[in-house]
Design a protein around this motif. Structure first.
Motif, PDB file in Angstrom:
ATOM      1  N   ASP A  76      -2.196 -17.638 -20.911  1.00  0.00           N
ATOM      2  CA  ASP A  76      -2.788 -16.919 -22.035  1.00  0.00           C
ATOM      3  C   ASP A  76      -2.129 -15.548 -22.122  1.00  0.00           C
ATOM      4  OD1 ASP A  76      -4.275 -15.668 -23.931  1.00  0.00           O
ATOM      5  OD2 ASP A  76      -6.201 -15.873 -22.912  1.00  0.00           O
ATOM      6  N   LYS A  78      -2.516 -13.058 -23.865  1.00  0.00           N
ATOM      7  CA  LYS A  78      -3.387 -11.910 -24.090  1.00  0.00           C
ATOM      8  C   LYS A  78      -4.223 -11.570 -22.865  1.00  0.00           C
ATOM      9  CE  LYS A  78      -3.776 -12.819 -29.063  1.00  0.00           C
ATOM     10  NZ  LYS A  78      -4.707 -13.133 -30.168  1.00  0.00           N
ATOM     11  N   ASN A  79      -4.091 -12.373 -21.825  1.00  0.00           N
ATOM     12  CA  ASN A  79      -4.939 -12.177 -20.644  1.00  0.00           C
ATOM     13  C   ASN A  79      -4.138 -12.460 -19.384  1.00  0.00           C
ATOM     14  OD1 ASN A  79      -7.257 -11.750 -19.113  1.00  0.00           O
ATOM     15  ND2 ASN A  79      -7.893 -13.894 -19.269  1.00  0.00           N
ATOM     16  N   THR A 124       4.263 -10.888 -26.490  1.00  0.00           N
ATOM     17  CA  THR A 124       2.909 -11.049 -27.030  1.00  0.00           C
ATOM     18  C   THR A 124       1.904 -10.254 -26.211  1.00  0.00           C
ATOM     19  OG1 THR A 124       3.437 -13.257 -27.855  1.00  0.00           O
ATOM     20  CG2 THR A 124       1.111 -12.732 -27.592  1.00  0.00           C
ATOM     21  N   TYR A 125       2.073 -10.290 -24.894  1.00  0.00           N
ATOM     22  CA  TYR A 125       1.184  -9.519 -24.009  1.00  0.00           C
ATOM     23  C   TYR A 125       1.301  -8.024 -24.306  1.00  0.00           C
ATOM     24  CZ  TYR A 125      -0.332  -7.129 -19.750  1.00  0.00           C
ATOM     25  OH  TYR A 125      -0.934  -6.271 -18.860  1.00  0.00           O
ATOM     26  N   HIS A 128      -0.266  -7.083 -27.578  1.00  0.00           N
ATOM     27  CA  HIS A 128      -1.734  -7.117 -27.502  1.00  0.00           C
ATOM     28  C   HIS A 128      -2.272  -5.893 -26.767  1.00  0.00           C
ATOM     29  CE1 HIS A 128      -5.669  -8.890 -27.682  1.00  0.00           C
ATOM     30  NE2 HIS A 128      -5.811  -8.786 -26.370  1.00  0.00           N
ATOM     31  N   GLN A 129      -1.590  -5.466 -25.721  1.00  0.00           N
ATOM     32  CA  GLN A 129      -2.035  -4.277 -24.986  1.00  0.00           C
ATOM     33  C   GLN A 129      -1.972  -3.037 -25.885  1.00  0.00           C
ATOM     34  OE1 GLN A 129      -3.440  -4.376 -21.795  1.00  0.00           O
ATOM     35  NE2 GLN A 129      -3.308  -6.533 -22.395  1.00  0.00           N
ATOM     36  N   TYR A 131      -2.103  -3.077 -29.117  1.00  0.00           N
ATOM     37  CA  TYR A 131      -3.129  -3.303 -30.133  1.00  0.00           C
ATOM     38  C   TYR A 131      -4.505  -2.855 -29.631  1.00  0.00           C
ATOM     39  CZ  TYR A 131      -6.603  -6.077 -32.701  1.00  0.00           C
ATOM     40  OH  TYR A 131      -7.701  -6.483 -33.398  1.00  0.00           O
ATOM     41  N   LEU A 132      -4.841  -3.233 -28.392  1.00  0.00           N
ATOM     42  CA  LEU A 132      -6.125  -2.829 -27.819  1.00  0.00           C
ATOM     43  C   LEU A 132      -6.225  -1.309 -27.709  1.00  0.00           C
ATOM     44  CD1 LEU A 132      -6.521  -5.476 -24.956  1.00  0.00           C
ATOM     45  CD2 LEU A 132      -7.685  -5.438 -27.175  1.00  0.00           C
ATOM     46  N   SER A 135      -6.659   0.136 -31.222  1.00  0.00           N
ATOM     47  CA  SER A 135      -8.001  -0.201 -31.716  1.00  0.00           C
ATOM     48  C   SER A 135      -9.052   0.722 -31.103  1.00  0.00           C
ATOM     49  CB  SER A 135      -8.342  -1.655 -31.378  1.00  0.00           C
ATOM     50  OG  SER A 135      -7.489  -2.543 -32.035  1.00  0.00           O
ATOM     51  N   ALA A 160       2.199  -4.131 -33.035  1.00  0.00           N
ATOM     52  CA  ALA A 160       0.765  -3.980 -32.755  1.00  0.00           C
ATOM     53  C   ALA A 160       0.048  -3.388 -33.973  1.00  0.00           C
ATOM     54  CB  ALA A 160       0.571  -3.091 -31.534  1.00  0.00           C
ATOM     55  N   LYS A 163      -0.475  -5.990 -36.547  1.00  0.00           N
ATOM     56  CA  LYS A 163      -1.601  -6.847 -36.162  1.00  0.00           C
ATOM     57  C   LYS A 163      -2.930  -6.200 -36.539  1.00  0.00           C
ATOM     58  CE  LYS A 163      -3.431  -9.235 -32.081  1.00  0.00           C
ATOM     59  NZ  LYS A 163      -3.263  -9.472 -30.632  1.00  0.00           N
TER      60      LYS A 163
END
Length: 352
Positions: A76, A78-79, A124-125, A128-129, A131-132, A135, A160, A163
């Motif tokens: 995954d 994202k995780n 992707t990871y 996503h980091q 992006y978080l 956010s 990011a 996204k």
């Protein structure tokens, strides 16, 4: 997840595989590959079907890579934890081991691309980091968030931000799009995404009057979905007049507007354009507008029309294919009303 990671770590830790993954140089020619690493299509299918049933120390190079690929797919992105990232770091350096046996030429064709998949997972990871982080900043400090959002950063952070655009309100997207329009190229992906999100006629107009890119067609479609018809008319007129790249599409859409909003004079004037005249002819013909067809007839028989206007007016009547249009084309021929002899001959062939 741990079971999958353990299996992948074991594969990557195999001495022969680790050496190949990090140190091998990709061969360029089939002749540089040992026969045990070359596989026919039949062998590829058979090896893959058996890969999960073969003991670890009996795996072929093809089976090792297939299992690596499958297990990386299961991560995954994202995780990921530190072990996952270490595994992917090794996989990013992996050089293909198994190649297709083919007759198309001497160059090698790898069966699997483990490294590209691993790199995609890592990207992707990282996206996503970021992006978080962005956010969280939006929630905690909107003004700092907006400053950061508007500053051009590296590729990962820009992705990011892309996204995040769907989470912006229309007002926020208008602010972002308006400021980016003043500081970035009109084809900037973040500017285009924010304009999609803002759904604002003035921003659509500003971008679409300049944008020369495949994304322009999508953005124009977005505008037509989200704007009321009277705003569409103003937008499409601007695009037709200012952006040759989009003008044909805009003409087609303009002709579809309700008759009370559409200015037929714009369509008729465009018939004389050497570049856009044919597009205008098709757009007019498809409207099936009786008044427009009468105006086309007047263009053909009038004494002031230029050659391009006459040619495209005739084409528009042919596209219309209504009883009225067909009757008028026939009358042009019978009464010798077309002012250009070559066109007279061509229309005569149409009405045979």
């Amino acid at each position: 997840m741990k079971r999958v990671l353990t299996g992948l770590a074991v594969l990557l830790a195999l001495p022969s595989l680790a050496t190949l993954a990090v140190n091998a140089e990709k061969p360029l020619l089939i002749s540089d590959i040992s026969s045990e690493n070359l596989y026919s299509q039949q062998q590829i299918v058979a090896q893959i079907s058996m890969a999960k049933r073969v003991s670890q120390n009996q795996l072929s190079s093809l089976q090792q890579e297939f299992l690596m690929l499958e297990q990386i797919k299961n991560l995954d992105a994202k995780n990921l934890n530190s072990q996952d990232l270490e595994v992917l770091a090794q996989a990013c350096r992996h050089q293909p081991m198994a190649y297709k046996l083919h007759d198309e030429g001497p160059l090698t064709v790898a069966i699997f691309d483990v490294a590209s998949l691993a790199k995609a997972k890592v990207e992707t990871y990282n996206i996503h980091q970021q992006y978080l982080e962005i956010s969280e900043l939006k929630q905690q400090n909107p003004s700092i968030f907006m400053q950061r959002f508007l500053v051009l950063q590296g590729a990962i952070e820009e992705k990011a931000k892309l996204k995040m655009v769907p989470q912006l309100s229309k007002a926020e997207a208008r602010d972002v799009s308006g400021q980016l329009l003043a500081t970035r190229n009109v084809a900037d992906p973040l500017l285009i995404a924010a304009t999609h999100q803002a759904q604002d006629k003035a921003l659509y107009q500003a971008v679409l009057s300049q944008l020369v890119d495949a994304k322009a067609h999508s953005l124009l479609n977005s505008a037509l979905r989200n704007l009321p018809a009277f705003e569409q008319e103003d937008l499409l007129k601007t695009v037709i007049q200012e952006n040759p790249y989009l003008a044909s599409q805009a003409l087609s859409e303009y002709a579809k507007l309700p008759g009370q909003l559409r200015h037929n004079a714009l369509l008729l004037e465009t018939l004389g354009d050497e570049t856009l005249g044919a597009a205008a002819a098709y757009a007019i013909g498809k409207t099936q507008d009786g008044e427009l067809q009468q105006q086309l007839v007047q263009l053909v028989t009038g004494k002031s029309a230029a050659r391009a206007q006459v040619a495209h007016a005739l084409l528009a009547l042919r596209v219309a294919d209504s009883d009225y249009a067909k009757r008028q084309l026939r009358q042009f021929v019978e009464n010798n009303q077309i002012p250009f002899a070559d066109m007279q001959q061509e229309v005569a062939r149409w009405v045979k």
